[in-house]
Every structure is written in structure tokens, then in C-alpha cells.
Design a protein around this motif. Structure first.
Motif, PDB file in Angstrom:
ATOM      1  N   PRO A 434       0.827  -1.210   0.000  1.00 53.60           N
ATOM      2  CA  PRO A 434       0.000   0.000   0.000  1.00 53.60           C
ATOM      3  C   PRO A 434       0.863   1.262   0.000  1.00 53.60           C
ATOM      4  CG  PRO A 434      -0.644  -1.500   1.768  1.00 53.60           C
ATOM      5  CD  PRO A 434       0.583  -2.065   1.149  1.00 53.60           C
ATOM      6  N   THR A 435       0.354   2.300  -0.649  1.00 51.19           N
ATOM      7  CA  THR A 435       1.097   3.559  -0.744  1.00 51.19           C
ATOM      8  C   THR A 435       1.477   4.112   0.619  1.00 51.19           C
ATOM      9  OG1 THR A 435      -0.250   4.036  -2.654  1.00 51.19           O
ATOM     10  CG2 THR A 435       1.043   5.847  -1.794  1.00 51.19           C
ATOM     11  N   GLU A 436       0.581   3.941   1.582  1.00 53.82           N
ATOM     12  CA  GLU A 436       0.862   4.449   2.921  1.00 53.82           C
ATOM     13  C   GLU A 436       2.169   3.835   3.437  1.00 53.82           C
ATOM     14  OE1 GLU A 436      -1.973   3.123   5.794  1.00 53.82           O
ATOM     15  OE2 GLU A 436      -0.829   4.051   7.434  1.00 53.82           O
ATOM     16  N   LEU A 437       2.341   2.556   3.160  1.00 54.00           N
ATOM     17  CA  LEU A 437       3.539   1.858   3.626  1.00 54.00           C
ATOM     18  C   LEU A 437       4.775   2.273   2.821  1.00 54.00           C
ATOM     19  CD1 LEU A 437       3.670  -1.790   4.799  1.00 54.00           C
ATOM     20  CD2 LEU A 437       5.374  -1.033   3.174  1.00 54.00           C
ATOM     21  N   THR A 438       4.665   2.277   1.497  1.00 51.08           N
ATOM     22  CA  THR A 438       5.858   2.605   0.706  1.00 51.08           C
ATOM     23  C   THR A 438       6.288   4.060   0.931  1.00 51.08           C
ATOM     24  OG1 THR A 438       4.479   3.058  -1.228  1.00 51.08           O
ATOM     25  CG2 THR A 438       5.453   0.894  -1.104  1.00 51.08           C
ATOM     26  N   SER A 439       5.310   4.965   1.104  1.00 54.29           N
ATOM     27  CA  SER A 439       5.681   6.361   1.355  1.00 54.29           C
ATOM     28  C   SER A 439       6.412   6.494   2.684  1.00 54.29           C
ATOM     29  CB  SER A 439       4.453   7.272   1.396  1.00 54.29           C
ATOM     30  OG  SER A 439       3.742   7.162   0.212  1.00 54.29           O
ATOM     31  N   ARG A 440       5.946   5.768   3.681  1.00 50.32           N
ATOM     32  CA  ARG A 440       6.607   5.794   4.992  1.00 50.32           C
ATOM     33  C   ARG A 440       8.037   5.252   4.873  1.00 50.32           C
ATOM     34  NH1 ARG A 440       5.047   8.253   9.353  1.00 50.32           N
ATOM     35  NH2 ARG A 440       3.345   6.993  10.123  1.00 50.32           N
ATOM     36  N   LEU A 441       8.194   4.188   4.099  1.00 46.33           N
ATOM     37  CA  LEU A 441       9.537   3.604   3.952  1.00 46.33           C
ATOM     38  C   LEU A 441      10.493   4.610   3.312  1.00 46.33           C
ATOM     39  CD1 LEU A 441       8.781  -0.085   2.847  1.00 46.33           C
ATOM     40  CD2 LEU A 441       9.355   0.745   5.128  1.00 46.33           C
ATOM     41  N   PHE A 444      10.929   7.846   5.884  1.00 46.28           N
ATOM     42  CA  PHE A 444      11.758   7.614   7.060  1.00 46.28           C
ATOM     43  C   PHE A 444      13.046   6.867   6.742  1.00 46.28           C
ATOM     44  CE2 PHE A 444       9.864   9.015  11.102  1.00 46.28           C
ATOM     45  CZ  PHE A 444       8.802   9.724  10.557  1.00 46.28           C
ATOM     46  N   GLY A 445      13.022   6.050   5.699  1.00 46.90           N
ATOM     47  CA  GLY A 445      14.230   5.316   5.347  1.00 46.90           C
ATOM     48  C   GLY A 445      15.246   6.221   4.678  1.00 46.90           C
ATOM     49  N   ALA A 446      14.786   7.019   3.723  1.00 43.06           N
ATOM     50  CA  ALA A 446      15.708   7.853   2.957  1.00 43.06           C
ATOM     51  C   ALA A 446      15.550   9.335   3.290  1.00 43.06           C
ATOM     52  CB  ALA A 446      15.474   7.638   1.456  1.00 43.06           C
ATOM     53  N   GLY A 447      14.471   9.679   4.002  1.00 37.18           N
ATOM     54  CA  GLY A 447      14.207  11.091   4.260  1.00 37.18           C
ATOM     55  C   GLY A 447      13.734  11.812   3.006  1.00 37.18           C
ATOM     56  N   TRP A 448      13.049  11.075   2.156  1.00 37.12           N
ATOM     57  CA  TRP A 448      12.567  11.632   0.881  1.00 37.12           C
ATOM     58  C   TRP A 448      11.071  11.903   0.939  1.00 37.12           C
ATOM     59  CZ3 TRP A 448      14.909   7.820  -3.270  1.00 37.12           C
ATOM     60  CH2 TRP A 448      16.304   7.959  -3.263  1.00 37.12           C
ATOM     61  N   PRO A 449      10.691  13.165   0.888  1.00 41.97           N
ATOM     62  CA  PRO A 449       9.262  13.453   0.846  1.00 41.97           C
ATOM     63  C   PRO A 449       8.630  13.240  -0.531  1.00 41.97           C
ATOM     64  CG  PRO A 449      10.521  15.500   0.973  1.00 41.97           C
ATOM     65  CD  PRO A 449      11.510  14.383   1.039  1.00 41.97           C
ATOM     66  N   VAL A 450       9.425  13.312  -1.584  1.00 38.45           N
ATOM     67  CA  VAL A 450       8.867  13.020  -2.908  1.00 38.45           C
ATOM     68  C   VAL A 450       8.963  11.525  -3.108  1.00 38.45           C
ATOM     69  CG1 VAL A 450       9.012  13.423  -5.380  1.00 38.45           C
ATOM     70  CG2 VAL A 450       9.705  15.219  -3.803  1.00 38.45           C
ATOM     71  N   SER A 451       7.844  10.885  -3.213  1.00 38.28           N
ATOM     72  CA  SER A 451       7.902   9.428  -3.166  1.00 38.28           C
ATOM     73  C   SER A 451       7.845   8.812  -4.549  1.00 38.28           C
ATOM     74  CB  SER A 451       6.767   8.880  -2.320  1.00 38.28           C
ATOM     75  OG  SER A 451       5.589   8.897  -3.080  1.00 38.28           O
ATOM     76  N   TYR A 452       8.063   7.546  -4.546  1.00 37.15           N
ATOM     77  CA  TYR A 452       8.020   6.779  -5.768  1.00 37.15           C
ATOM     78  C   TYR A 452       6.705   6.944  -6.515  1.00 37.15           C
ATOM     79  CZ  TYR A 452       7.508   2.805  -8.756  1.00 37.15           C
ATOM     80  OH  TYR A 452       7.273   2.028  -9.836  1.00 37.15           O
ATOM     81  N   THR A 453       5.626   7.138  -5.748  1.00 39.86           N
ATOM     82  CA  THR A 453       4.327   7.230  -6.412  1.00 39.86           C
ATOM     83  C   THR A 453       4.225   8.463  -7.307  1.00 39.86           C
ATOM     84  OG1 THR A 453       3.541   8.203  -4.358  1.00 39.86           O
ATOM     85  CG2 THR A 453       2.977   5.907  -4.756  1.00 39.86           C
ATOM     86  N   ASP A 454       5.168   9.383  -7.159  1.00 42.15           N
ATOM     87  CA  ASP A 454       5.166  10.549  -8.037  1.00 42.15           C
ATOM     88  C   ASP A 454       5.892  10.278  -9.353  1.00 42.15           C
ATOM     89  OD1 ASP A 454       3.840  12.326  -6.269  1.00 42.15           O
ATOM     90  OD2 ASP A 454       5.669  12.412  -5.069  1.00 42.15           O
ATOM     91  N   VAL A 455       6.440   9.117  -9.478  1.00 46.50           N
ATOM     92  CA  VAL A 455       7.305   8.838 -10.615  1.00 46.50           C
ATOM     93  C   VAL A 455       6.839   7.566 -11.322  1.00 46.50           C
ATOM     94  CG1 VAL A 455       9.683   8.391 -11.277  1.00 46.50           C
ATOM     95  CG2 VAL A 455       9.222   9.674  -9.205  1.00 46.50           C
TER      96      VAL A 455
END
Ligand SMILES: *[C@@H]1O[C@H](CO)[C@@H](O)[C@H](O)[C@H]1NC(C)=O
Ligand SMILES: *[C@@H]1O[C@H](CO)[C@@H](O)[C@H](O)[C@H]1NC(C)=O
Length: 591
Positions: A434-441, A444-455
Motif C-alpha cells: 500500500p502507498t501508505e507503507l511505501t511512502s513511509r519507507l 523515514f528510510g531515505a528522508g525523501w518526501p517526494v515518493s516513488y508514487t510521483d514517478v
């Protein structure tokens, strides 16, 4: 045996290996700055979140699901075994003396450990001098480092971790573990340890029949999880560079793009280079050129390096690992979807390449429509062995396994080592989660607010439109696809572990978020990647490096390319202390 010679390293056999580091930014890292309550997360209950994270809402009270979860957690606990049986050398985290002694003390899960004798067993590790000598020479070391003598095998654990009982008191255990974690050195994020300890907690919760933990237990365990997150954060910040593993057709290109949008720099990013470091000689090795010629009568066209090892001049695993001081992060995708996506991608492009050969009058050329189009499983197994047979396992295990023939990857030999390699990645992002999970990863994992779902890079629909060709009708028949799907068992097992790792990390990160910890001070909750200066603001998140993003030994060049989401901005990184990473702008063969 081949597998005994495997060492931990990141070899990118598919497309590229990457050095990604912090972008230029005036902001320096302010690591003290982390506890800032976020009002939205105050109602978080740690054990209250276990059922939805690990069992899914519809399975909360299902005993079958609970025992399946228990079996998976036991499997996680035993992922360290290949280190002790010496099937994998250089599992750096487990050779760290303080981690090694904690494991020798069986994670303090034995009665003896629980009494808190404080006895630190001597870790059986290679003498420090041996490691140091190896790392000294890394700047010059080349591929011959594959053959350097292996470090001394560690003393096996007295019992498999999965056979141990849960802590008698979660509170005592959390406190004792916490004081041991406080002694760990900076510079590493300890992902294996983090996942082992989280697995112990979730298993203890299952032992209590899935009842919520008591308030004191919640508090002790939350404190431990926050500490685990701080270790991760400190490790990421100290390194300031990421080495990601590009698993083709599983989001690899998009990862590189997401890194760019979050203000990271790399040697080069565009549709063809995808963060590859040219001197690493990581190229696309999808197709067996000789099999292509045998089956089609034609000259190989593109990506035909299956069976061809990296050049002798390219840095090998040990030197690369040391040079990159690397994080290892990766996307995981359901292997069956990866397979279908891979075949479609090759069909889409091979139609072009082979047609061009015919049109250019290449002496040995062949008709795409009587060869690749509608080919059966046996054809694909010949031309693309890795793609059609447990691609993840091969990618994880590197060259020692990559070029094995179809059927050459076996659960007995390869599964356990591949699991332990996977456990060592700081971030594992299961693409279908779920996006909620991947965005959190990512946040918090990389400190990236722009997430994969934007790409969404290499969107097959967009490619089909661009080349005016739909490969779907030319896929193998469904019976033939079933033959290929049936072969991906080892990858399916690895994917199951990747999903569980994602959940365990999500649990730790969510606990940290609920405690008011932020990855870096001032990190926005989300940002619009189209916004100006996003990459300067984000500056690669946690990867800005110990000296901040304007590290003196880096020179940044900013280049603007016209249009195209994929090439808006490219920066070039130079490191005077890593001459072999100097970019050569040599065109990779990824496109
Ligand atoms: C698969 O296709 C090849 C031609 O590419 C053919 O020679 C072979 O007999 C086919 N194998 C099966 C099992 O159908
Ligand atoms: C892929 O591209 C097509 C056509 O350009 C577009 O309609 C679709 O939304 C894209 N998919 C994703 C996931 O971006």
C-alpha cells in the motif's frame, strides 16, 4: 562449490549500479533536531497496529494466518544462518563485534541471557588487521579482489534463533537490548539486527494470543524501536551515499528518478543511464547472444551480454563496497509481474532492433515475427536464462549465480544466502505494498518526501505509444507463461521475505513517527515534484552526508535539459578521493 565463494556485494547485473549522494544545499545537517510532535500520529498504539500491518484486517483473528506469520518470523530469525555456515562471506553487519556478541548471546533470549549477566562473549571474527589491510588498498583494487582470501568463518550459534522462547519479560529484554544498542558504532544502520529484534517482538505478541501489550510493555518496546530508527538515521547520515540495486522491471529506473527529484546527485541520470556508474561495467545482461544467433540465425542486437562477465578492469565487490560505503536499497516487485513486464519490454524493443537489422541489410538478420513473437518457454529460457529463471535470486547473489543455466538456481543452495543478502539492504520497498507503507519507507528510510508514487518511468503504455507497437499479442501463450511462472519459486519466497521486511521496518518507522521523531528537521510531509527548487530543499534527505550537502570535495554542475520529466536536471558528482568513480560519460547499453 560456487556458492561458497559468494561474497556480499552489490553487483548490478541488470542495468546499473549507482552512486547517489546529497545534492548541493546550503542547509547542513542538524541531527539534533528530531523530536517534534506530529499531531496526526498521537493516537498510535504499537501492538494495536500489529494485526492490520501483519495480518490484514480481514485475517485478524484467523489462527491459520497467525501460524503462517509465526513461521515467517521464524524464517526471518534464521536468515543469519548462512553467515555461520560460511555460505556467505563478508556479512559486514554480523561481523561487527558488538553485533556478533549479541548474536552469540542469542539476542538475550535464553534464560541465561535474560538474567542479565552482562557477559559479552568474545565474538569470533576475523582479526581486525585483516579487514583493515583489505580496505586500505581499495582505491586500487580491481576485480582480483574476488579471489582475496575469505575472512575466518564465525563460530556457529549454539542454537538457531527461531528455536528460542520469546522474552520472559518484554520490558526487561527491551531495556537490556537497548543498552547494548547504545554501544553500537556509527556508520552502519544495522538493518539485519533491526529486523531480527522486531521479529522477536511480533512473535512475542503472537505468543500472547495476539492480545495487546500492556502499557509498560508498549512503552519499553516503543523506546527500543525509536532507538532502532535512530541507528538507521545516524547510519544513513554518516554515509551520505547510497548504492541502490537496480532490479529491472521492478522500479529500478523510477528509484533513480525519485532520488533525483529528492535532490540527490549521481553520475548521470536520464532514460538510458539510470544512475549507472560507468566504470563499474554494470550493463544489461538480459539476452544470451549465442542462443539468439542459434535460434534466429541473426546477429545479436542489444543487451546480449548474458554469459559475459564484467571486465577485469571494473572494480570488484570488495573495493566497490568500501568505496561506496554504501547503503543498499532496493525495490521489490512480485516476481511474476516482473517476468511478464520483462518479456513485454524485450518484445517491444526487439521488434524495433531486429527490424532495423533487416532494413540496414545486416548480413545475418532475422524476422522478429517468426522468432521472438509468440515464442515458447523453451525459446525464452535459451535467449534469456536469467529473466526466465529466478531473476531476483540471481541479482541478489551477483555474478557467482547470475550466469547459471536455467534450473541452476536451487532452493537448497541459493535460497538461504539470497535471503541473508536481502536482509542487509537498509531499505526494501515492496512495489505492490500500500502507498501508505511505501511512502513511509521512503520518508523515514531515505528522508525523501517526494515518493516513488510521483514517478512512473518506463511506463509501458507510453512506450507502446511512442513506438506504435503493442507487444502483448506476441507474448508466450498462457500455457507457456505458466511454465515460466512455475519456475519462479525461489523468487516468490524472496518476495515474501521482502514484504515482511517492509512491514517490520514500517512498524519501526511508524513508532518513531508517533514518538515525534522526524527524519530530518524541516522535512515537509510531502512536496510537489513540479515545484521549483524542490531538490535544493530536500537535498537528498538523509543522504546529505556527515559534512552537509556542500561537502568540499564535491563539485556540482547543474545542467538543464529541455522538457521531458526524465531529464529535467542532471548533476555530476566528482570525488577527488575516488578516482575510479570519475565519470567517463561512456554510453551504457541500457537503452
Ligand atoms: C519451442 O519453439 C522452438 C522454436 O523456437 C521449437 O523448436 C521447439 O520445438 C518448441 N518447443 C516446444 C516444447 O514446443
Ligand atoms: C502511462 O502512460 C499512459 C499514456 O501516456 C497514461 O495514460 C497512464 O496514466 C500512465 N501510467 C502511469 C502509471 O503513469
Amino acid at each position: 562449490m560456487l556458492i561458497a565463494r559468494l561474497i556480499i556485494c552489490v553487483i548490478l547485473l541488470a542495468a546499473s549500479c549507482s552512486g547517489i549522494s546529497a545534492a548541493s544545499s546550503r542547509r547542513t545537517s542538524r541531527s539534533s533536531s528530531t523530536r517534534r510532535a506530529r499531531s496526526t500520529e498521537t493516537s498510535f498504539s504499537l501492538s494495536g497496529s500489529f494485526p492490520s500491518i501483519f495480518l490484514g484486517d480481514e485475517h485478524m483473528n484467523n489462527p491459520g494466518q497467525q501460524s503462517a506469520l509465526r513461521a515467517k518470523l521464524s524464517m526471518v530469525l534464521d536468515t543469519v544462518e548462512p553467515h555461520y555456515s560460511d555460505a556467505l562471506h563478508r556479512v559486514h553487519e554480523l561481523r561487527e563485534p558488538k553485533v556478533a556478541s549479541l548474536l552469540q548471546e542469542l539476542l538475550l533470549l535464553t534464560r541465561e541471557g535474560a538474567t542479565g549477566s552482562g557477559r559479552h562473549l568474545e565474538a569470533s571474527i576475523a582479526p581486525a588487521g585483516a579487514e583493515a589491510a583489505e580496505e586500505d588498498a581499495v582505491g586500487l583494487r580491481r576485480r582480483s579482489d574476488r579471489e582475496t582470501s575469505s575472512p575466518k568463518p564465525p563460530k556457529p550459534l549454539s542454537k538457531p534463533l527461531s528455536t528460542l522462547p520469546s522474552p520472559q519479560s518484554l520490558v526487561d529484554w527491551s531495556h537490556k537490548i537497548g543498552s547494548r544498542l547504545a554501544q553500537l558504532p556509527a556508520g552502519t544502520s544495522f538493518p539485519v539486527l533491526r529486523r531480527l529484534l522486531t521479529a522477536v517482538v511480533v512473535r512475542a505478541w503472537l505468543d500472547g494470543a495476539g492480545k495487546r501489550l500492556t502499557e509498560v510493555e508498549e512503552e519499553a518496546v516503543s523506546g527500543l524501536f525509536v532507538q532502532l530508527y535512530m541507528l538507521h538515521r545516524r547510519g544513513a547520515m554518516n554515509r551520505g551515499i547510497m548504492d541502490y540495486q537496480h532490479v529491472s522491471k521492478s522500479g529500478g529506473t523510477s528509484w533513480c528518478h525519485a532520488a533525483q527529484l529528492n535532490g540527490c546527485t549521481t553520475q548521470r541520470f536520464d532514460r538510458f543511464f539510470v544512475c549507472g556508474v560507468s566504470s563499474f561495467d554494470d550493463k544489461v545482461r538480459w539476452v544470451d547472444g549465442a542462443a539468439h544467433t542459434r535460434l534466429t540465425g541473426a546477429e545479436p542486437t542489444r543487451w546480449y551480454l548474458h554469459g559475459t562477465y564484467r571486465s577485469e578492469g571494473a572494480p570488484g565487490c570488495a573495493s566497490r563496497a568500501a568505496q561506496m560505503l554504501a547503503n543498499r536499497w532496493t525495490y521489490y516487485r512480485n516476481p511474476l509481474r516482473r517476468l511478464a513486464s520483462h518479456l513485454r519490454f524485450i518484445l517491444l524493443h526487439y521488434k524495433r532492433f531486429m527490424t532495423a537489422q533487416v532494413e540496414e541489410g545486416v548480413e545475418k538478420s532475422a524476422d522478429f515475427f517468426t522468432t521472438y513473437a509468440g515464442a515458447n518457454a523453451s525459446f525464452w529460457s535459451s535467449v534469456a536464462p536469467a529473466i526466465s529463471d529466478n531473476y531476483f535470486a540471481r541479482t541478489l547473489l551477483g555474478e557467482a549465480a547470475w550466469h547459471a543455466p536455467v534450473g541452476g538456481i536451487t532452493a537448497d543452495t541459493h535460497l538461504a544466502p539470497a535471503r541473508l543478502v536481502l536482509m542487509q539492504y537498509d531499505i526494501v520497498v515492496p512495489l505492490e505494498s500500500p502507498t501508505e507503507l511505501t511512502s513511509r519507507l521512503l520518508a523515514f528510510g531515505a528522508g525523501w518526501p517526494v515518493s516513488y508514487t510521483d514517478v512512473h518511468d518506463k511506463n509501458i503504455t507510453a512506450l507502446q505509444e511512442m513506438f506504435d507497437f503493442d507487444p502483448s499479442p506476441h507474448m508466450p501463450s498462457s500455457d507457456e507463461m505458466d511454465i515460466l511462472y512455475g519456475r519462479q519459486q525461489i523468487d516468490m519466497d524472496l518476495y515474501g521475505l521482502a514484504v515482511l521486511i517492509g512491514q517490520l521496518d514500517y512498524l519501526v518507522y511508524s513508532t518513531a513517527a508517533a514518538a515525534g521523531v522526524v527524519p530530518w528537521d524541516g522535512m515537509p510531509d510531502n512536496v510537489n515534484p513540479e515545484e521549483d527548487n524542490v531538490n535544493y530543499r530536500v537535498a537528498c534527505g538523509l543522504l546529505r552526508g556527515p559534512g552537509g550537502a556542500w561537502s568540499s570535495h564535491m563539485v556540482h554542475r547543474r545542467r538543464r535539459a529541455n522538457g521531458g520529466a526524465a531529464g529535467r536536471e542532471t548533476r555530476v558528482r566528482r570525488r577527488s578521493d575516488a578516482a575510479s568513480l570519475e565519470e567517463t560519460s561512456r554510453r551504457d547499453q541500457t537503452g
